[in-house]
Design a protein around this motif. Structure first.
Motif, PDB file in Angstrom:
ATOM      1  N   ARG A  50       0.827  -1.209   0.000  1.00 17.41           N
ATOM      2  CA  ARG A  50       0.000   0.000   0.000  1.00 17.41           C
ATOM      3  C   ARG A  50       0.859   1.256   0.000  1.00 17.41           C
ATOM      4  O   ARG A  50       0.566   2.222  -0.711  1.00 17.41           O
ATOM      5  CB  ARG A  50      -0.934   0.012   1.211  1.00 17.41           C
ATOM      6  CG  ARG A  50      -2.266  -0.659   0.975  1.00 17.41           C
ATOM      7  CD  ARG A  50      -3.261  -0.336   2.088  1.00 17.41           C
ATOM      8  NE  ARG A  50      -2.800  -0.660   3.426  1.00 17.41           N
ATOM      9  CZ  ARG A  50      -2.844  -1.867   3.980  1.00 17.41           C
ATOM     10  NH1 ARG A  50      -3.333  -2.882   3.297  1.00 17.41           N
ATOM     11  NH2 ARG A  50      -2.417  -2.059   5.214  1.00 17.41           N
ATOM     12  N   HIS A  52       3.924   1.619  -1.140  1.00 13.29           N
ATOM     13  CA  HIS A  52       4.564   1.789  -2.444  1.00 13.29           C
ATOM     14  C   HIS A  52       3.559   2.234  -3.501  1.00 13.29           C
ATOM     15  O   HIS A  52       3.900   3.037  -4.380  1.00 13.29           O
ATOM     16  CB  HIS A  52       5.265   0.503  -2.873  1.00 13.29           C
ATOM     17  CG  HIS A  52       6.503   0.213  -2.081  1.00 13.29           C
ATOM     18  ND1 HIS A  52       7.603   1.031  -2.102  1.00 13.29           N
ATOM     19  CD2 HIS A  52       6.819  -0.790  -1.245  1.00 13.29           C
ATOM     20  CE1 HIS A  52       8.537   0.548  -1.314  1.00 13.29           C
ATOM     21  NE2 HIS A  52       8.081  -0.563  -0.762  1.00 13.29           N
ATOM     22  N   LYS A  53       2.348   1.736  -3.413  1.00 13.38           N
ATOM     23  CA  LYS A  53       1.311   2.186  -4.356  1.00 13.38           C
ATOM     24  C   LYS A  53       1.025   3.673  -4.170  1.00 13.38           C
ATOM     25  O   LYS A  53       0.839   4.409  -5.141  1.00 13.38           O
ATOM     26  CB  LYS A  53       0.020   1.388  -4.164  1.00 13.38           C
ATOM     27  CG  LYS A  53       0.056   0.016  -4.761  1.00 13.38           C
ATOM     28  CD  LYS A  53      -1.272  -0.698  -4.557  1.00 13.38           C
ATOM     29  CE  LYS A  53      -1.238  -2.099  -5.093  1.00 13.38           C
ATOM     30  NZ  LYS A  53      -2.519  -2.802  -4.904  1.00 13.38           N
ATOM     31  N   GLN A  54       0.990   4.125  -2.927  1.00  9.90           N
ATOM     32  CA  GLN A  54       0.734   5.540  -2.656  1.00  9.90           C
ATOM     33  C   GLN A  54       1.882   6.405  -3.170  1.00  9.90           C
ATOM     34  O   GLN A  54       1.657   7.463  -3.762  1.00  9.90           O
ATOM     35  CB  GLN A  54       0.524   5.774  -1.160  1.00  9.90           C
ATOM     36  CG  GLN A  54       0.118   7.192  -0.817  1.00  9.90           C
ATOM     37  CD  GLN A  54      -1.191   7.588  -1.476  1.00  9.90           C
ATOM     38  OE1 GLN A  54      -2.161   6.846  -1.466  1.00  9.90           O
ATOM     39  NE2 GLN A  54      -1.219   8.761  -2.082  1.00  9.90           N
ATOM     40  N   ILE A  55       3.106   5.953  -2.952  1.00  8.96           N
ATOM     41  CA  ILE A  55       4.271   6.698  -3.454  1.00  8.96           C
ATOM     42  C   ILE A  55       4.214   6.788  -4.974  1.00  8.96           C
ATOM     43  O   ILE A  55       4.464   7.851  -5.560  1.00  8.96           O
ATOM     44  CB  ILE A  55       5.580   6.024  -2.977  1.00  8.96           C
ATOM     45  CG1 ILE A  55       5.746   6.212  -1.472  1.00  8.96           C
ATOM     46  CG2 ILE A  55       6.784   6.571  -3.721  1.00  8.96           C
ATOM     47  CD1 ILE A  55       6.845   5.358  -0.869  1.00  8.96           C
ATOM     48  N   THR A  56       3.868   5.682  -5.623  1.00  6.65           N
ATOM     49  CA  THR A  56       3.765   5.668  -7.078  1.00  6.65           C
ATOM     50  C   THR A  56       2.650   6.587  -7.555  1.00  6.65           C
ATOM     51  O   THR A  56       2.824   7.329  -8.532  1.00  6.65           O
ATOM     52  CB  THR A  56       3.503   4.228  -7.576  1.00  6.65           C
ATOM     53  OG1 THR A  56       4.572   3.394  -7.132  1.00  6.65           O
ATOM     54  CG2 THR A  56       3.421   4.166  -9.083  1.00  6.65           C
ATOM     55  N   ALA A  57       1.509   6.561  -6.876  1.00  8.38           N
ATOM     56  CA  ALA A  57       0.397   7.433  -7.258  1.00  8.38           C
ATOM     57  C   ALA A  57       0.768   8.902  -7.096  1.00  8.38           C
ATOM     58  O   ALA A  57       0.431   9.738  -7.953  1.00  8.38           O
ATOM     59  CB  ALA A  57      -0.838   7.105  -6.424  1.00  8.38           C
ATOM     60  N   ASP A  58       1.476   9.239  -6.016  1.00  2.00           N
ATOM     61  CA  ASP A  58       1.911  10.623  -5.814  1.00  2.00           C
ATOM     62  C   ASP A  58       2.875  11.063  -6.910  1.00  2.00           C
ATOM     63  O   ASP A  58       2.762  12.170  -7.444  1.00  2.00           O
ATOM     64  CB  ASP A  58       2.570  10.788  -4.444  1.00  2.00           C
ATOM     65  CG  ASP A  58       1.589  10.611  -3.294  1.00  2.00           C
ATOM     66  OD1 ASP A  58       0.365  10.692  -3.537  1.00  2.00           O
ATOM     67  OD2 ASP A  58       2.048  10.383  -2.155  1.00  2.00           O
ATOM     68  N   ALA A  59       3.816  10.190  -7.247  1.00  2.00           N
ATOM     69  CA  ALA A  59       4.780  10.521  -8.309  1.00  2.00           C
ATOM     70  C   ALA A  59       4.072  10.668  -9.648  1.00  2.00           C
ATOM     71  O   ALA A  59       4.379  11.579 -10.429  1.00  2.00           O
ATOM     72  CB  ALA A  59       5.854   9.449  -8.388  1.00  2.00           C
ATOM     73  N   ARG A  60       3.093   9.790  -9.915  1.00  2.00           N
ATOM     74  CA  ARG A  60       2.339   9.879 -11.170  1.00  2.00           C
ATOM     75  C   ARG A  60       1.535  11.178 -11.216  1.00  2.00           C
ATOM     76  O   ARG A  60       1.456  11.832 -12.263  1.00  2.00           O
ATOM     77  CB  ARG A  60       1.404   8.679 -11.297  1.00  2.00           C
ATOM     78  CG  ARG A  60       0.626   8.665 -12.612  1.00  2.00           C
ATOM     79  CD  ARG A  60      -0.229   7.429 -12.770  1.00  2.00           C
ATOM     80  NE  ARG A  60       0.649   6.286 -12.923  1.00  2.00           N
ATOM     81  CZ  ARG A  60       0.522   5.157 -12.245  1.00  2.00           C
ATOM     82  NH1 ARG A  60      -0.432   5.018 -11.358  1.00  2.00           N
ATOM     83  NH2 ARG A  60       1.354   4.167 -12.437  1.00  2.00           N
ATOM     84  N   HIS A  61       0.961  11.573 -10.090  1.00  2.00           N
ATOM     85  CA  HIS A  61       0.199  12.822 -10.041  1.00  2.00           C
ATOM     86  C   HIS A  61       1.111  14.014 -10.329  1.00  2.00           C
ATOM     87  O   HIS A  61       0.746  14.902 -11.104  1.00  2.00           O
ATOM     88  CB  HIS A  61      -0.467  12.971  -8.673  1.00  2.00           C
ATOM     89  CG  HIS A  61      -1.186  14.254  -8.494  1.00  2.00           C
ATOM     90  ND1 HIS A  61      -2.387  14.518  -9.127  1.00  2.00           N
ATOM     91  CD2 HIS A  61      -0.880  15.365  -7.789  1.00  2.00           C
ATOM     92  CE1 HIS A  61      -2.779  15.740  -8.807  1.00  2.00           C
ATOM     93  NE2 HIS A  61      -1.878  16.274  -7.991  1.00  2.00           N
TER      94      HIS A  61
END
Length: 96
Positions: A50, A52-61
Motif C-alpha cells: 500500500r 509503495h502504491k501511494q508513493i507511485t500514485a503521488d509521483a504519477r500525479h
C-alpha cells in the motif's frame, strides 16, 4: 524475524513430527504462534505494498501535473506565434 518459508516449514515439521504422546494443547500453541507470525508477515507485506502504491500514485500525479503545465505552455506558445505572424502580415499590407 524468520522468513515465511521458515514458518511454513516449521508448521509442516509440527505435523510430521507429532507423536501420539505429544500433548494436543502444546501442538496447538506452537501452531498458533506460527500462524500468528505468518499473519503478521502478511500484514507487513500488505502495508508495504500500500505504501509503495501511494508513493507511485503521488509521483504519477506530480508527473501528470508537470505534463499538463508543459502542454499549456506549448499551447500558449503556438497561440503567440500565430498572433506574431498575424501582426507581421498586417505590417506588410500596403495602403492603396
Amino acid at each position: 524475524m524468520q522468513s515465511p518459508d521458515a514458518d511454513i516449514d516449521a508448521l509442516r515439521q509440527l505435523d510430521t513430527d507429532a507423536s501420539p504422546t505429544d500433548y494436543a494443547a502444546s501442538l496447538h500453541i506452537r501452531a498458533g504462534a506460527l500462524f500468528a507470525r505468518l499473519k503478521a508477515l502478511n500484514r507487513d507485506a500488505n502495508a508495504a505494498a500500500r505504501a509503495h502504491k501511494q508513493i507511485t500514485a503521488d509521483a504519477r500525479h506530480d508527473m501528470d501535473q508537470t505534463h499538463l503545465r508543459l502542454q499549456n505552455l506549448l499551447y500558449e506558445k503556438r497561440h503567440l506565434e500565430r498572433e506574431i505572424e498575424k501582426c507581421r502580415q498586417f505590417a506588410y499590407v500596403l495602403p492603396n
